[in-house]
Motif scaffolding. Structure first.
Motif, PDB file in Angstrom:
ATOM      1  N   GLY A  90      33.978  35.483  20.352  1.00 37.11           N
ATOM      2  CA  GLY A  90      34.528  34.744  19.227  1.00 37.11           C
ATOM      3  C   GLY A  90      35.844  34.051  19.507  1.00 37.11           C
ATOM      4  N   GLY A  91      36.355  34.147  20.717  1.00 39.46           N
ATOM      5  CA  GLY A  91      37.631  33.505  21.039  1.00 39.46           C
ATOM      6  C   GLY A  91      38.498  34.395  21.909  1.00 39.46           C
ATOM      7  N   PHE A  92      39.751  34.572  21.507  1.00 39.45           N
ATOM      8  CA  PHE A  92      40.698  35.380  22.270  1.00 39.45           C
ATOM      9  C   PHE A  92      41.383  36.378  21.343  1.00 39.45           C
ATOM     10  CE2 PHE A  92      40.616  33.018  26.206  1.00 39.45           C
ATOM     11  CZ  PHE A  92      40.188  31.756  25.809  1.00 39.45           C
ATOM     12  N   ALA A  93      41.719  37.518  21.890  1.00 32.97           N
ATOM     13  CA  ALA A  93      42.429  38.544  21.131  1.00 32.97           C
ATOM     14  C   ALA A  93      43.443  39.220  22.049  1.00 32.97           C
ATOM     15  CB  ALA A  93      41.449  39.576  20.574  1.00 32.97           C
ATOM     16  N   PRO A  94      44.521  39.762  21.492  1.00 33.70           N
ATOM     17  CA  PRO A  94      45.538  40.413  22.329  1.00 33.70           C
ATOM     18  C   PRO A  94      45.084  41.771  22.844  1.00 33.70           C
ATOM     19  CG  PRO A  94      46.120  40.572  20.006  1.00 33.70           C
ATOM     20  CD  PRO A  94      44.908  39.693  20.070  1.00 33.70           C
ATOM     21  N   PHE A  95      45.438  42.051  24.092  1.00 34.74           N
ATOM     22  CA  PHE A  95      45.222  43.389  24.624  1.00 34.74           C
ATOM     23  C   PHE A  95      46.061  44.386  23.826  1.00 34.74           C
ATOM     24  CE2 PHE A  95      44.187  41.069  28.599  1.00 34.74           C
ATOM     25  CZ  PHE A  95      43.030  41.740  28.982  1.00 34.74           C
ATOM     26  N   PRO A  96      45.556  45.582  23.600  1.00 31.31           N
ATOM     27  CA  PRO A  96      46.399  46.633  23.017  1.00 31.31           C
ATOM     28  C   PRO A  96      47.563  46.943  23.962  1.00 31.31           C
ATOM     29  CG  PRO A  96      44.067  47.252  22.969  1.00 31.31           C
ATOM     30  CD  PRO A  96      44.170  46.040  23.834  1.00 31.31           C
ATOM     31  N   ASP A  97      48.742  47.169  23.413  1.00 33.69           N
ATOM     32  CA  ASP A  97      49.917  47.430  24.239  1.00 33.69           C
ATOM     33  C   ASP A  97      49.739  48.639  25.148  1.00 33.69           C
ATOM     34  OD1 ASP A  97      51.519  45.298  23.698  1.00 33.69           O
ATOM     35  OD2 ASP A  97      52.864  46.343  22.317  1.00 33.69           O
ATOM     36  N   ARG A  98      48.929  49.602  24.717  1.00 31.48           N
ATOM     37  CA  ARG A  98      48.777  50.831  25.505  1.00 31.48           C
ATOM     38  C   ARG A  98      47.779  50.687  26.645  1.00 31.48           C
ATOM     39  NH1 ARG A  98      48.687  55.801  21.087  1.00 31.48           N
ATOM     40  NH2 ARG A  98      50.782  55.452  20.237  1.00 31.48           N
ATOM     41  N   GLN A  99      47.001  49.612  26.642  1.00 30.57           N
ATOM     42  CA  GLN A  99      45.999  49.469  27.702  1.00 30.57           C
ATOM     43  C   GLN A  99      46.670  49.297  29.059  1.00 30.57           C
ATOM     44  OE1 GLN A  99      42.519  47.076  27.090  1.00 30.57           O
ATOM     45  NE2 GLN A  99      42.536  46.379  29.215  1.00 30.57           N
ATOM     46  N   LYS A 100      46.101  49.940  30.069  1.00 32.16           N
ATOM     47  CA  LYS A 100      46.628  49.848  31.425  1.00 32.16           C
ATOM     48  C   LYS A 100      46.114  48.583  32.112  1.00 32.16           C
ATOM     49  CE  LYS A 100      48.505  53.867  30.827  1.00 32.16           C
ATOM     50  NZ  LYS A 100      49.956  53.939  30.492  1.00 32.16           N
ATOM     51  N   LEU A 101      46.873  48.122  33.078  1.00 31.84           N
ATOM     52  CA  LEU A 101      46.459  46.956  33.859  1.00 31.84           C
ATOM     53  C   LEU A 101      45.152  47.230  34.591  1.00 31.84           C
ATOM     54  CD1 LEU A 101      47.018  44.158  35.167  1.00 31.84           C
ATOM     55  CD2 LEU A 101      48.295  45.392  36.949  1.00 31.84           C
ATOM     56  N   GLY A 102      45.053  48.400  35.203  1.00 31.02           N
ATOM     57  CA  GLY A 102      43.825  48.757  35.910  1.00 31.02           C
ATOM     58  C   GLY A 102      43.508  47.783  37.029  1.00 31.02           C
ATOM     59  N   GLU A 103      42.293  47.240  37.021  1.00 32.70           N
ATOM     60  CA  GLU A 103      41.847  46.347  38.090  1.00 32.70           C
ATOM     61  C   GLU A 103      42.033  44.870  37.750  1.00 32.70           C
ATOM     62  OE1 GLU A 103      37.864  47.339  39.142  1.00 32.70           O
ATOM     63  OE2 GLU A 103      38.373  49.366  39.808  1.00 32.70           O
ATOM     64  N   LEU A 104      42.616  44.565  36.605  1.00 26.46           N
ATOM     65  CA  LEU A 104      42.851  43.160  36.248  1.00 26.46           C
ATOM     66  C   LEU A 104      43.870  42.546  37.201  1.00 26.46           C
ATOM     67  CD1 LEU A 104      43.055  43.432  32.352  1.00 26.46           C
ATOM     68  CD2 LEU A 104      41.167  42.519  33.714  1.00 26.46           C
ATOM     69  N   ARG A 105      43.610  41.334  37.642  1.00 30.24           N
ATOM     70  CA  ARG A 105      44.509  40.662  38.570  1.00 30.24           C
ATOM     71  C   ARG A 105      44.940  39.287  38.064  1.00 30.24           C
ATOM     72  NH1 ARG A 105      44.829  45.006  39.453  1.00 30.24           N
ATOM     73  NH2 ARG A 105      44.423  46.210  41.348  1.00 30.24           N
ATOM     74  N   GLU A 106      44.387  38.861  36.948  1.00 32.67           N
ATOM     75  CA  GLU A 106      44.851  37.627  36.313  1.00 32.67           C
ATOM     76  C   GLU A 106      44.898  37.855  34.814  1.00 32.67           C
ATOM     77  OE1 GLU A 106      44.174  32.800  36.131  1.00 32.67           O
ATOM     78  OE2 GLU A 106      42.666  34.057  37.089  1.00 32.67           O
ATOM     79  N   LEU A 107      45.998  37.451  34.198  1.00 32.07           N
ATOM     80  CA  LEU A 107      46.186  37.652  32.772  1.00 32.07           C
ATOM     81  C   LEU A 107      46.484  36.322  32.091  1.00 32.07           C
ATOM     82  CD1 LEU A 107      48.445  40.839  32.932  1.00 32.07           C
ATOM     83  CD2 LEU A 107      46.027  40.761  32.285  1.00 32.07           C
ATOM     84  N   ARG A 108      45.868  36.118  30.945  1.00 34.33           N
ATOM     85  CA  ARG A 108      46.168  34.947  30.126  1.00 34.33           C
ATOM     86  C   ARG A 108      47.340  35.270  29.212  1.00 34.33           C
ATOM     87  NH1 ARG A 108      40.411  35.129  29.746  1.00 34.33           N
ATOM     88  NH2 ARG A 108      39.386  33.271  30.584  1.00 34.33           N
ATOM     89  N   CYS A 109      48.259  34.329  29.104  1.00 34.51           N
ATOM     90  CA  CYS A 109      49.444  34.531  28.277  1.00 34.51           C
ATOM     91  C   CYS A 109      49.526  33.428  27.227  1.00 34.51           C
ATOM     92  CB  CYS A 109      50.695  34.505  29.157  1.00 34.51           C
ATOM     93  SG  CYS A 109      52.238  34.834  28.271  1.00 34.51           S
ATOM     94  N   ALA A 110      49.933  33.802  26.018  1.00 37.46           N
ATOM     95  CA  ALA A 110      50.184  32.838  24.948  1.00 37.46           C
ATOM     96  C   ALA A 110      51.492  33.228  24.275  1.00 37.46           C
ATOM     97  CB  ALA A 110      49.022  32.820  23.958  1.00 37.46           C
TER      98      ALA A 110
END
Length: 207
Positions: A90-110
């Motif tokens: 449905g679009g984009f939503a913010p990650f929960p603040d408590r979620q860990k980076l884990g294996e993500l290597r690229e993040l979208r910022c707004a």
């Protein structure tokens, strides 16, 4: 042309127990394997401006901590908005603040728009002092023989120091390091230690 934000929880958006994905595109820096010190190479890209930050982050760091890190590296004013988003149907939503980076290597910022790190005189001084400290260390000095023996010793030198750059938001390449050092030397010219910085960098290049 506008972003659509949802308020669904990350787990619901990506399937039960799944980790939300920030996107499949992996730029060169973020596609590297974990670094020797256990830190992860991560690219943060602003969705409006297209500008990017290159950071070294621990996989266990939280999204809330990453947002604070981004604001600090960029020197954003108090009250600025930094949102890290994942995509769902449905679009984009913010990650929960408590979620860990884990294996993500690229993040979208707004949020608050930015075009990358602005090298102020203060930031330039910090970068130069770090370069000098690393290059003065015995471990680095021990590598200078191999640097001098390479076909392009100056490029090799900057490449050996480039691992410093992600702590300042920049991609760790020899070309970027050379560019930022040159820029920094210009911007610290009016500081009391300007002559010291120039002398140390010239000595390093001649070593």
């Amino acid at each position: 042309g506008c972003l659509k934000f949802g308020c669904r929880l990350a787990g619901a958006a990506s399937g039960a127990g799944a980790t939300p994905s920030a996107g499949s595109a992996q730029p060169a820096w973020s596609s590297l394997a974990p670094l020797a010190d256990g830190m992860a190479p991560v690219v943060v890209r602003h969705m409006q401006t297209g500008a990017k930050l290159c950071l070294r982050l621990k996989p266990e760091v939280s999204m809330g901590e990453i947002r604070s890190k981004i604001a600090s590296v960029l020197g954003l004013p108090r009250g600025s908005s930094v949102r890290l988003l994942y995509q769902f149907s449905g679009g984009f939503a913010p990650f929960p603040d408590r979620q860990k980076l884990g294996e993500l290597r690229e993040l979208r910022c707004a949020g608050t728009a930015w075009d990358g790190v602005v090298l102020t005189a203060e930031r330039c001084e910090r970068l130069l002092r770090e370069v000098i400290a690393v290059s003065d260390a015995q471990a680095f000095r021990a590598t200078l023989g191999a640097v001098r023996a390479s076909p392009e010793p100056e490029t090799e030198l900057w490449g050996a120091l480039a691992h410093i750059l992600p702590d300042h938001g920049f991609e760790p390449t020899a070309e970027v390091m050379e560019e930022k050092i040159a820029d920094a030397l210009v911007k610290v010219e009016k500081l009391p230690d300007a002559a010291y910085f120039r002398e140390k960098i010239e000595a390093l290049k001649a070593a």
